[in-house]
Design an enzyme around this catalytic site. Sequence first.
Site, PDB file in Angstrom:
ATOM      1  N   GLU A 189       0.811  -1.222   0.000  1.00 31.88           N
ATOM      2  CA  GLU A 189       0.000   0.000   0.000  1.00 31.88           C
ATOM      3  C   GLU A 189       0.836   1.259   0.000  1.00 31.88           C
ATOM      4  O   GLU A 189       0.487   2.256  -0.643  1.00 31.88           O
ATOM      5  CB  GLU A 189      -0.949   0.026   1.208  1.00 31.88           C
ATOM      6  CG  GLU A 189      -2.135  -0.922   1.116  1.00 31.88           C
ATOM      7  CD  GLU A 189      -1.831  -2.338   1.572  1.00 31.88           C
ATOM      8  OE1 GLU A 189      -0.653  -2.658   1.851  1.00 31.88           O
ATOM      9  OE2 GLU A 189      -2.789  -3.139   1.657  1.00 31.88           O
ATOM     10  N   HIS A 237     -11.131  -3.394  10.771  1.00 32.67           N
ATOM     11  CA  HIS A 237     -11.813  -3.362   9.476  1.00 32.67           C
ATOM     12  C   HIS A 237     -13.054  -2.479   9.524  1.00 32.67           C
ATOM     13  O   HIS A 237     -13.988  -2.674   8.745  1.00 32.67           O
ATOM     14  CB  HIS A 237     -12.221  -4.783   9.044  1.00 32.67           C
ATOM     15  CG  HIS A 237     -11.109  -5.546   8.369  1.00 32.67           C
ATOM     16  ND1 HIS A 237      -9.855  -5.668   8.916  1.00 32.67           N
ATOM     17  CD2 HIS A 237     -11.056  -6.216   7.174  1.00 32.67           C
ATOM     18  CE1 HIS A 237      -9.090  -6.392   8.098  1.00 32.67           C
ATOM     19  NE2 HIS A 237      -9.794  -6.730   7.040  1.00 32.67           N
TER      20      HIS A 237
HETATM   21  C1  LIG Z   1      -2.398  -4.517   4.714  1.00 27.61           C
HETATM   22  C2  LIG Z   1      -3.538  -5.251   4.148  1.00 27.61           C
HETATM   23  N1  LIG Z   1      -3.817  -5.112   2.849  1.00 27.61           N
HETATM   24  C3  LIG Z   1      -4.848  -5.783   2.306  1.00 27.61           C
HETATM   25  C4  LIG Z   1      -5.636  -6.604   3.079  1.00 27.61           C
HETATM   26  C5  LIG Z   1      -6.797  -7.382   2.450  1.00 27.61           C
HETATM   27  N2  LIG Z   1      -6.393  -8.775   2.453  1.00 27.61           N
HETATM   28  C6  LIG Z   1      -6.828  -9.628   3.398  1.00 27.61           C
HETATM   29  S1  LIG Z   1      -6.140 -11.140   3.239  1.00 27.61           S
HETATM   30  C7  LIG Z   1      -5.265 -10.684   1.881  1.00 27.61           C
HETATM   31  C8  LIG Z   1      -4.378 -11.659   1.171  1.00 27.61           C
HETATM   32  C9  LIG Z   1      -3.184 -12.024   1.950  1.00 27.61           C
HETATM   33  O1  LIG Z   1      -2.501 -13.029   1.288  1.00 27.61           O
HETATM   34  P1  LIG Z   1      -1.452 -13.943   2.022  1.00 27.61           P
HETATM   35  O2  LIG Z   1      -0.557 -13.104   2.859  1.00 27.61           O
HETATM   36  O3  LIG Z   1      -0.787 -14.771   0.988  1.00 27.61           O
HETATM   37  O4  LIG Z   1      -2.279 -14.848   3.017  1.00 27.61           O
HETATM   38  P2  LIG Z   1      -3.377 -15.959   2.689  1.00 27.61           P
HETATM   39  O5  LIG Z   1      -4.694 -15.287   2.773  1.00 27.61           O
HETATM   40  O6  LIG Z   1      -3.091 -16.527   1.353  1.00 27.61           O
HETATM   41  O7  LIG Z   1      -3.240 -16.959   3.781  1.00 27.61           O
HETATM   42  C10 LIG Z   1      -5.523  -9.360   1.562  1.00 27.61           C
HETATM   43  C11 LIG Z   1      -4.932  -8.649   0.413  1.00 27.61           C
HETATM   44  C12 LIG Z   1      -5.328  -6.686   4.436  1.00 27.61           C
HETATM   45  N3  LIG Z   1      -6.075  -7.410   5.275  1.00 27.61           N
HETATM   46  N4  LIG Z   1      -4.277  -6.025   4.946  1.00 27.61           N
END
Ligand SMILES: Cc1ncc(C[n+]2csc(CCOP(=O)(O)OP(=O)(O)O)c2C)c(N)n1
Lengths: 315, 315, 358, 358
Positions: free
Chosen positions: C69, C138
């Site tokens: 971000e 959130h």
């Molecule tokens: C800083 C931030 N940006 C965006 C989000 C929205 N978001 C929630 S889960 C996620 C994906 C995260 O992917 P990963 O770290 O690979 O974990 P996974 O869900 O695959 O276990 C996103 C973009 C968030 N919660 N926090």
Amino acid sequence: MQDESLEGIYRSLRLIRRTEEEISKIYPTDKIKSPVHLSIGQEFIAVGITSVLNDDDIVSGTYRGHAAYMAAGGSLNKMMAELFGKADGCAGGKGGSMHLVDMENHVLGCSAVVGTTIPVAVGYALATKNKGSDQIVVCFFGDGATEEGVFFESLNFASLLKLPVLFVCENNGLAIHAPIESRWVTKALCERVETFDIYTSQVADGNIFTLRDSANKMVENIRVGKGPGFIECMAYRWREHVGPNEDFDQGYRDRAELRKWVENDQMEKVGEMLDEQMRLSIDASIEDDIVAAIEYAEASNWPDPNMLDKNVFAG
Amino acid sequence: MQDESLEGIYRSLRLIRRTEEEISKIYPTDKIKSPVHLSIGQEFIAVGITSVLNDDDIVSGTYRGHAAYMAAGGSLNKMMAELFGKADGCAGGKGGSMHLVDMENHVLGCSAVVGTTIPVAVGYALATKNKGSDQIVVCFFGDGATEEGVFFESLNFASLLKLPVLFVCENNGLAIHAPIESRWVTKALCERVETFDIYTSQVADGNIFTLRDSANKMVENIRVGKGPGFIECMAYRWREHVGPNEDFDQGYRDRAELRKWVENDQMEKVGEMLDEQMRLSIDASIEDDIVAAIEYAEASNWPDPNMLDKNVFAG
Amino acid sequence: MSSQAKNISNRILLYGDAILEATDQEMSVDPNVFVIGLDVADHKAILGSTRGLVEKFGPERVITTPLSEDAITGVAIGAAMAGMRPIHIHIRMDFLLLCMNQLINMAAKAHYMYDGQLSVPLVVRVIVGRSWGQGAQHSQSLHSMFMHVPGVKVVAPSNAFDAKGCMISAVRDNNPVVFIEQRHLYYTDALVPKHPYTVEFGKTRTVGKGEDITIVAISAMVIEAMKARELVEEVSISAEVLDPISLVPLDIDTIVASVSRTKRLLVVDNAWTICGAGAEILASVVESLGIKNSIQVSRMGFKHTTCPATPALEKYFYPTPVSIAARAYEMVWPNKPAWAPDAVKAEMAHQLKFRGPF
Amino acid sequence: MSSQAKNISNRILLYGDAILEATDQEMSVDPNVFVIGLDVADHKAILGSTRGLVEKFGPERVITTPLSEDAITGVAIGAAMAGMRPIHIHIRMDFLLLCMNQLINMAAKAHYMYDGQLSVPLVVRVIVGRSWGQGAQHSQSLHSMFMHVPGVKVVAPSNAFDAKGCMISAVRDNNPVVFIEQRHLYYTDALVPKHPYTVEFGKTRTVGKGEDITIVAISAMVIEAMKARELVEEVSISAEVLDPISLVPLDIDTIVASVSRTKRLLVVDNAWTICGAGAEILASVVESLGIKNSIQVSRMGFKHTTCPATPALEKYFYPTPVSIAARAYEMVWPNKPAWAPDAVKAEMAHQLKFRGPF
Ligand SMILES: Cc1ncc(C[n+]2csc(CCOP(=O)(O)OP(=O)(O)O)c2C)c(N)n1
Ligand SMILES: Cc1ncc(C[n+]2csc(CCOP(=O)(O)OP(=O)(O)O)c2C)c(N)n1
Ligand SMILES: [Mg+2]
Ligand SMILES: [Mg+2]
């Protein structure tokens, strides 16, 4: 961007050095209303890099930005007036030394928050690419800036989109007074950057021509769409972090180090390659330019008080 | 931390799987008042890692934290009550599924903002080191989290101070629905982490014993003060990003991929190594535990309205 | 049916579709406009508000990003400085806390700090979460942080019509604009003209006329306040409901004029109240009315706690039609015994189409 | 000399030395206290406020860091969760914008979100810059952003005595505390007892008694307000000056009591006013006094522009003794012609020992 003849390179090196020396002389008079972060001794990086650029390429510098600004062809008069806090300054006095800008000459605005300009430069490159122009963006920053997370985020994104940006890390081994050993667990910066599929090159000999060679290759690659390049150029900060003086009496570093770099001073080395007459005439014209810039700054008005609330928002 | 016998490992794998399957069954009833990010199919990572830990080691998980929480020995009853939003939840209902915590069982608080827990885990490790304890901290996160700048900042600092932290990247190739290719310019994550002088290992075969071997070596190094370790463990998310269902009908990935992982399901594989009787009795006791947990959650009270403004500040 | 055919440009559109249409129209006329952010091109398409854009404009203009971000905000700023008009989207406003440095130290200041040589025509779209266990991280609506700092505009359209018009204004604005979309508003619809139109910033809208009290409501609280307005009719209170639409610039004059009449000001914000938009509006109104025109003032907003995940507590966290109505009653009839609206009516006013998960 | 010898514990100490002494004393008694941040162990020693600590307590307890504000904040939070008491120092408050995610999404919320299982006894020391071309990015005082969010305490001691007492309170507090040190205060001194003592948060101090107007001044503005108080004496205005010291918790009762007497409230903040501490104080006072006790209110603070580097503009950016005095006069005598204090006196009131560079 800047004359790449020997004379041009020397002129630029000398202009930056002498301007900053004059700045440091004027500083105790309090005419300069701004903290100054001098580039003395590091000028060869900005000059070496900009000497391989096209006129319309973009340069992004930092709060230690005098060298990048001048090397890119930013207006000397306006820079001096900016340091004096005057209305004719490149930012109307609002920016001061840490926020130089000269969009007419393709110098993007500098920032006083370390690392902040890195993604901004990448974004500018996104735009030039999208517009189909062949402009590239050069982004200067210090070794300290590579410790900020945004640096890595920016590398990844720039490389993902194969953006036309050349990252140049001016590694002077210090962030304020903190030696690099206290901040970097290894020196493997180039290796790290390479894992983002970015061409890298480390220039350790302090030689402006080695740097130019590296930069030339990088810029060629970047222009044909191969994505970003990264140069780590070793350097040494001759003066204190901020302010006009030396600070070898402060005990955090050794003057012996300085001596090595002074012996290898690129301004002198390039100067020696020139015809004596030529050199003297360049030197003289630079002195004239500096005197003129100082006069310009002195003569310039203070900004009118009503400028205080101008340009908060763009129309 | 967790019984490292085959039975113990199986029990843990099975408990997580079955609990999450039950969660996904309950979900449509709206009794669970929280988004759920299921770990189904990825449980072997949390189980494999925690099975090599000591009882007092610390585990830090994410919003996809059920597996880490349960594998570390967090209270099942309290987790279920938390999902139900009840007063007896591990966070009194205030956290929900994304903010599990159980300090009694050394589960640090989970966070819903990706990457946020990484430096926090490092800080916890700083404290355990300073106290001269031989506790280590395991920090779980996804592949997406490695794109946040704070990840690199944390690696550098943890390695500089040789802190006792094991970073575990659960690389399921997805961040929500974005495939890794759209986010990572190369897959050279381990190489990148190594440039911070951190031991790394990639576990690509989805095998819990390979993972345990890697983890064992890492943990040994960490405990003797060699500084952080890093494991990238490949995995696959069987369910949708958030919610109880599958989502292979959404077109962003292929069920064929799932099949490969199901064939290699570590819960089944480890189960097959057990004596049939033993397995059945474990299975039965797990069902009892889950039923009990659901009953516990159902029976638990809603938090009293006056809890709304309790614990804003610590006394 | 035939009337609809006659005026086909006046359709009922959902909030998210209105934003989508504005984006689509601006992208169609200005090649500098592009969309960037996490998940902008996936099948969920940011609650549908970017649906179809990548197919129509291609991945160069609908750019999916890594989880970065901070850098992506800087990238958007840099592109904006170069003359493009990025729309950077965040699925939760809470994530702006990762890019405050770029937004506040760079975007908000660039035009001034570089004395007009650069400008940052950037739209930052943010969705504010609520309910279904969104919880502490959130659910925040941090508009007051942006109101505090000179150089950023802030809009919070409360309905589909304003959403489209504000989005077009935001894209055409030469400044950074934080564009706030409360999650529940995605379940609301309104008449939305098909042609591109702008809703001008800095014009407070009177959404319900009244005589006894002025309720200034922000973002989704406009809906709650309008329901409260109905509820207080039962006790013969006529409430005027104002929607500032944009918080920077803020049209305080319309608010002052209304309060001069009603002598009572209640601000209902979808955020915490301390140093919030309500504090600002109260303080401004009182400063501008002076001592001779003394009025009754009050603020409502999030309870001053972290947002709990469980609905058992969350239901007390937000202002509701019932709590707003009760507060309005208290202000109009400070000496009468407390009153609460009829339970059935209150319940109806309370209803929302939304149910989780996100 | 002999009186000093008798009461050696009551010395004149500079602001920075008072903070240093507090830190030293707390580190001496509690091994969990440690200092972390950029440049905390170099020869400049954070304007001297960490001088000697690394020699005394070693680099494990005075930790120099890389430029990684976001991660280091998280590290401090994690260490705090594990029972340590970090003091994280930033040479400029503007840099907090790099770590808002950790401060707001984690530190402020942890205790609540984990229902008391974790707490974050963290002190975040920040210096607010001013003058000598500090400009846009080195001059911000962002306390209102932290006041807005539940879970963080905020203190802004205006003198060396409070600086020491507040620092000891902050270190012993079990919550995150943002500790604001305006740069110019480092040139002020005060009587500071040698023994460790605490200044309790949430007690507004009356620093000058008066009858005609209540001036609530924040951080360095206390000094400016006290000078203004002298200036308005010339026109027989008796101004009461209050220093809230802590903004969270905020002792509004003392302010309300004073304003009930003087009927006039002027808040002077060292920050922007929109959604600022002044908006909050005005709104709270007016809410609590109600319509029957109507009062005159006004706010001063940074001009609502980005901070310019040049002194030619910067001098109009901040409230000064002269502008505060003039505003106070206007409030007390709204119908008399404008007044400005005697130029010489004003000049003297204006003087500050500080001169650049940083
Ligand atoms: C800083 C931030 N940006 C965006 C989000 C929205 N978001 C929630 S889960 C996620 C994906 C995260 O992917 P990963 O770290 O690979 O974990 P996974 O869900 O695959 O276990 C996103 C973009 C968030 N919660 N926090
Ligand atoms: C984000 C941020 N953190 C800290 C500072 C304070 N600071 C100013 S310059 C500097 C050192 C930067 O070092 P480097 O990037 O190597 O650049 P150099 O000064 O050596 O050219 C620091 C820490 C800052 N301006 N911004
Ligand atoms: Mg450096
Ligand atoms: Mg993933």
